[in-house]
Design an enzyme around this catalytic site. Sequence first.
Site, PDB file in Angstrom:
ATOM      1  N   ASP A  16       6.488  -7.370  -6.138  1.00 46.65           N
ATOM      2  CA  ASP A  16       6.700  -8.429  -5.029  1.00 46.65           C
ATOM      3  C   ASP A  16       7.991  -8.580  -5.200  1.00 46.65           C
ATOM      4  O   ASP A  16       8.639  -8.524  -4.022  1.00 46.65           O
ATOM      5  CB  ASP A  16       5.780  -9.583  -5.291  1.00 46.65           C
ATOM      6  CG  ASP A  16       4.317  -9.450  -4.945  1.00 46.65           C
ATOM      7  OD1 ASP A  16       4.016  -8.529  -4.403  1.00 46.65           O
ATOM      8  OD2 ASP A  16       3.560 -10.530  -5.259  1.00 46.65           O
ATOM      9  N   GLU A  49       4.005  -1.108  -3.230  1.00 44.19           N
ATOM     10  CA  GLU A  49       3.390  -0.228  -3.870  1.00 44.19           C
ATOM     11  C   GLU A  49       4.624   0.718  -4.457  1.00 44.19           C
ATOM     12  O   GLU A  49       4.380   1.279  -5.731  1.00 44.19           O
ATOM     13  CB  GLU A  49       2.633   0.683  -2.814  1.00 44.19           C
ATOM     14  CG  GLU A  49       1.452  -0.043  -2.224  1.00 44.19           C
ATOM     15  CD  GLU A  49       0.373  -0.497  -3.396  1.00 44.19           C
ATOM     16  OE1 GLU A  49       0.301   0.582  -4.483  1.00 44.19           O
ATOM     17  OE2 GLU A  49      -0.112  -1.489  -3.389  1.00 44.19           O
TER      18      GLU A  49
END
Length: 408
Positions: A355, A274
């Site tokens: 990611d 995030e």
Amino acid sequence: MFLLVLFTVVSVATTAFGLVLRACQAAHVARHRDAVPPAFAATVSLAEHQRAADYERARLRLGAAASLFGLAVALGWAFFGYDALYSGIAGLVPRGLSRSVLFLVAVGAVSWVLELPFAVLRTFGVEQRFGFNRTRPGGFALDRLKGALVSLGVGAPLLYGVLWLMRQPGPWWLWLWLGLVALMLAMIEIYPRWIAPLFNRFTPLEGTLRTRVEGLLRRCGFESGGLFVMDASRRSAHGNAYFTGLGRSKRIVLFDTLIAGNSEAELEAVLAHELGHFKLNHIGTGLLRAGATLFLGCLAVGVLCREPWLLPGFGIVHQDDALALIVCVLTLQMAGPVLGIAGNWISRRHEYQADDFARRMVGAEPMISALVRLARDNASTLTPDPLYALVNFSHPPVPLRVAALTEG
Ligand SMILES: [Zn+2]
């Protein structure tokens, strides 16, 4: 009537395309139902894999029914609904701003009622059957009612403003755009503070997890307005995390359902992902994209809505700015599927980048196990149809994300 014919053709074609894609997805998932993909053989059981396949197919069936119903509703509105409803309201309210606003609010109210059966089927049908639903009918009704009141509270004044602007001379659509951008930015502040708490309770994150997360924030050079846990479990067992806000008001929200099922290392990886969205400017560029799209939309509405052929082109008899506004939106919506596919493509690229950011911050291992756990707990299929995923997925399929993380 040419616009109405075009709208009908485009609506039928996009619905048909959606149905074909769902059929591809259902067939692909069914074909791979009896074997867990080799890369997940150690982490996902055959029973879990089959449950995910059945869940996906149940959702596809409901989605197909909802899209056919949605098509019927959209065409019903376009062919006679708007004119009929307008006639009814015109009989009650004299011409003016209030009549226009009341008409648009009535359109919203009828649509809200028509959408209700599918929301009920989703929550108490599919979600219930697969053990995800945690709401009772009373809580569900209260949620819907609160949602409608918030929409009305924000929407009605906004509609008054828009319709008032439309009556002003000069480039009113430019003022509309500036107003909408201001509202969008204000909502970033308003939503987490005043609207989200109407639906959920947010408590500051505590304990060892907090210490660990604060360490991660320091490593990433991130100043946060807060770390919160949301009681998502009161509605659904699905787990998630999100990031909201700008500047000093930015905050990270973790679902309690996510915390319950994951190790601290996995949660740290989810948070690092995030934070990646923030660090890599996905939030800022997303707002810029939204602002640019809004600009084009407002410009198009400004150009279109005064054209004398617009309402007759849709076969609409009455004349009112509210009707012109609806027809403009319907016309622009025809570009929606293309914009949606482009938006999903950008979003998937951002997911890979976030990611990768998480991999650099906490390593690939916890990120991979967090993704596998999320897929398992949410019963997401590990074998989606590639074309279906290309069109519909805002996140890349988990096997591709895991592969990208493994390759580094
Ligand atoms: Zn993400």
